[in-house]
Design a protein around this motif. Structure first.
Motif, PDB file in Angstrom:
ATOM      1  N   VAL A 146      74.189 -31.417 114.062  1.00 23.69           N
ATOM      2  CA  VAL A 146      73.667 -31.922 115.334  1.00 23.69           C
ATOM      3  C   VAL A 146      72.173 -32.174 115.185  1.00 23.69           C
ATOM      4  O   VAL A 146      71.418 -31.273 114.800  1.00 23.69           O
ATOM      5  CB  VAL A 146      73.909 -30.911 116.474  1.00 23.69           C
ATOM      6  N   ALA A 205      70.437 -28.312 118.351  1.00 23.65           N
ATOM      7  CA  ALA A 205      70.121 -29.502 117.547  1.00 23.65           C
ATOM      8  C   ALA A 205      68.924 -29.256 116.635  1.00 23.65           C
ATOM      9  O   ALA A 205      67.990 -28.533 116.990  1.00 23.65           O
ATOM     10  CB  ALA A 205      69.815 -30.674 118.479  1.00 23.65           C
ATOM     11  N   LEU A 235      70.955 -37.407 121.298  1.00 17.85           N
ATOM     12  CA  LEU A 235      71.587 -36.491 120.343  1.00 17.85           C
ATOM     13  C   LEU A 235      72.500 -37.271 119.407  1.00 17.85           C
ATOM     14  O   LEU A 235      73.122 -38.269 119.798  1.00 17.85           O
ATOM     15  CB  LEU A 235      72.400 -35.428 121.074  1.00 17.85           C
TER      16      LEU A 235
END
Ligand SMILES: NC(=O)N[C@@H](O)C(=O)O
Ligand code: NI
Length: 179
Positions: free
Chosen positions: A123, A20, A106
């Motif tokens: 992400v 991420a 997330l």
């Protein structure tokens, strides 16, 4: 093997893993709005100076014939690394998530339009003081809470019509929060 940089994609054991990246308004702009009280947004004192108003942070869109509603989603934490196998979109309205439990989460998105492939995913790791607003039609994964049961205030659309399309990805992508 060195840890991949945030946002990088690394092929581990045959399955692509995306680490991420930090959530910023600029990076998220193609997908919607970041809801945060930062000096980068228009803000001004109200209530005789007792309160600071961070103004007009997101474009809430209920489309024709829709009604804007507010709900609370109580998400169970997801085990990491998490396999992304499907995505969804809301073609008739936007959808915003504002965290209420003081934890990061997330956000997995792909641009509105044709069904995404695993290679189209972005992400983001959202901080506990950052909300997101998915613009109408933006592909996203359903809520991805981390670390513990987490409540989110959700602003989205009620009304007639089918407002949730789901698609299976052509290949599974593992996501992992930055180390
Ligand atoms: N089903 C539902 O309302 N949740 C999803 O839209 C989501 O983005 O979590
Ligand atoms: Ni959704």
């Amino acid at each position: 093997m060195n840890a991949p940089a945030p946002g990088a994609a690394a092929v581990l054991s045959g399955t692509r893993t995306i680490v991420a990246e930090a959530l910023t308004p600029e990076a998220f702009a193609p997908f919607g709005d970041v809801i945060e009280a930062s000096d980068a947004v228009r803000h001004f004192p109200i209530n005789g100076g007792n309160t600071e108003r961070y103004h007009d942070l997101a474009d809430v869109d209920a489309g024709p014939g829709g009604r804007v509603i507010i709900s609370i989603f109580r998400g169970q934490p997801r085990a990491m690394p998490f396999p992304i196998e499907m995505m969804e979109r809301h073609p008739l309205g936007s959808q915003a998530f504002v965290p209420m439990s003081g934890r990061p989460y997330l956000v997995v998105v792909a641009p509105a339009g044709d069904a995404p492939s695993g290679g189209d995913l972005r992400v983001f790791l959202a901080r506990a003081d950052q909300g997101v607003n998915y613009a109408r039609g933006v592909w996203h994964h359903p809520l991805l809470a981390l670390d513990g049961v987490s409540d989110f205030l959700v602003v989205d659309r009620a009304g007639d019509g089918h407002n949730c399309d789901e698609v299976e990805l052509d290949h599974t992508v593992l996501i992992a929060p930055p180390r």
